[in-house]
Motif scaffolding. Structure first.
Motif, PDB file in Angstrom:
ATOM      1  N   MET A  89      27.208  -1.410 -19.457  1.00 14.85           N
ATOM      2  CA  MET A  89      26.452  -1.069 -18.251  1.00 14.85           C
ATOM      3  C   MET A  89      27.075  -1.700 -17.014  1.00 14.85           C
ATOM      4  N   GLN A  90      27.414  -2.990 -17.100  1.00 14.89           N
ATOM      5  CA  GLN A  90      28.030  -3.668 -15.956  1.00 14.89           C
ATOM      6  C   GLN A  90      29.324  -2.974 -15.537  1.00 14.89           C
ATOM      7  N   ARG A  91      30.110  -2.588 -16.517  1.00 14.13           N
ATOM      8  CA  ARG A  91      31.382  -1.932 -16.218  1.00 14.13           C
ATOM      9  C   ARG A  91      31.156  -0.580 -15.541  1.00 14.13           C
ATOM     10  N   CYS A  92      30.172   0.153 -16.012  1.00 17.05           N
ATOM     11  CA  CYS A  92      29.865   1.451 -15.412  1.00 17.05           C
ATOM     12  C   CYS A  92      29.371   1.298 -13.978  1.00 17.05           C
ATOM     13  N   LEU A  93      28.525   0.314 -13.741  1.00 18.24           N
ATOM     14  CA  LEU A  93      27.994   0.100 -12.397  1.00 18.24           C
ATOM     15  C   LEU A  93      29.097  -0.287 -11.417  1.00 18.24           C
TER      16      LEU A  93
END
Length: 222
Positions: A19-23
């Motif tokens: 999720m962090q990477r996508c954001l």
């Protein structure tokens, strides 16, 4: 328009890292986290649905349309639970959730976080590996645009992560050594997230991605 992604398991180490990477990726327009409890993160691109029963999404179906990809990172260890419980959570829950998304988003790509050692033949001695293999195989039968099964080994958490398994906290010293000796069994969560975004946006041919393929496809995104 950028990618619109649904992510499960964001209260766990892998889902949170993905999720962090996508954001952080400017090509991602929207991320929807679906979990049983809040994940502790906020971001202008992040939406969150708290939902207790992944086998019945009827109450939230109207909020699940229009997405390009799902990164299914929810899961549980087979340690300390019965075979029946493990099958219900790993197989039944995953297939039910995925079937609903396939109905609502037929052009979606579905990426399933499986695990190193999964038995795609469904005939081996290890119960958890057979169940994971059956889950992979039956997900592939659903009418998605594409399905991918990820089988990473040890993963290096993201910086600033809130949900890191204790094993990874105390075993972090192993990562650089293991990566050098056996790169196929060691990935960073940044690589896992980048790889998932890459295969969701490109016509990647392989169904199963292990450590080597995860690293290679992650590098293609960068």
């Amino acid at each position: 328009m950028g990618l619109k992604i649904i992510i499960t398991g964001t209260t766990g180490m892998v889902g949170e890292g993905v999720m962090q990477r996508c954001l952080d990726n400017p090509d991602v327009e929207k991320v929807l986290s679906i979990s049983r409890k809040p994940n502790g993160h906020s971001h202008p691109k992040l939406g969150e649905i708290i939902h207790s029963d992944f086998t019945d999404l009827a109450a939230i179906e109207s909020q699940l349309t229009g997405y390009d990809a799902c990164f299914f990172c929810a899961g549980i260890s087979s340690m300390g639970i019965s075979k029946e419980q493990y099958e219900k959570i790993t197989y039944d829950l995953t297939l039910s959730f995925a079937a609903t998304l396939a109905k609502l988003n037929p052009e979606m790509t579905f990426t399933y976080l499986s695990g190193q050692g999964t038995d795609g033949t469904e005939k081996g001695r290890s119960h958890w590996a057979r169940v994971k293999g059956k889950t992979e195989n039956d997900l592939r039968k659903l009418p998605f645009k594409a399905v991918f099964a990820y089988r990473p080994g040890m993963m290096k958490p993201m910086e600033g992560a809130l949900h890191v398994l204790s094993y990874y906290k105390y075993g972090a010293w192993m990562y650089p050594i293991g990566r050098m000796i056996y790169p196929n069994a060691f990935n960073t969560l940044a690589e896992v997230g980048d790889s998932m975004m890459y295969v969701s946006s490109n016509a990647y041919k392989k169904f199963i991605l292990e450590g080597k393929e995860i690293t290679e496809t992650a590098n293609l995104l960068r």
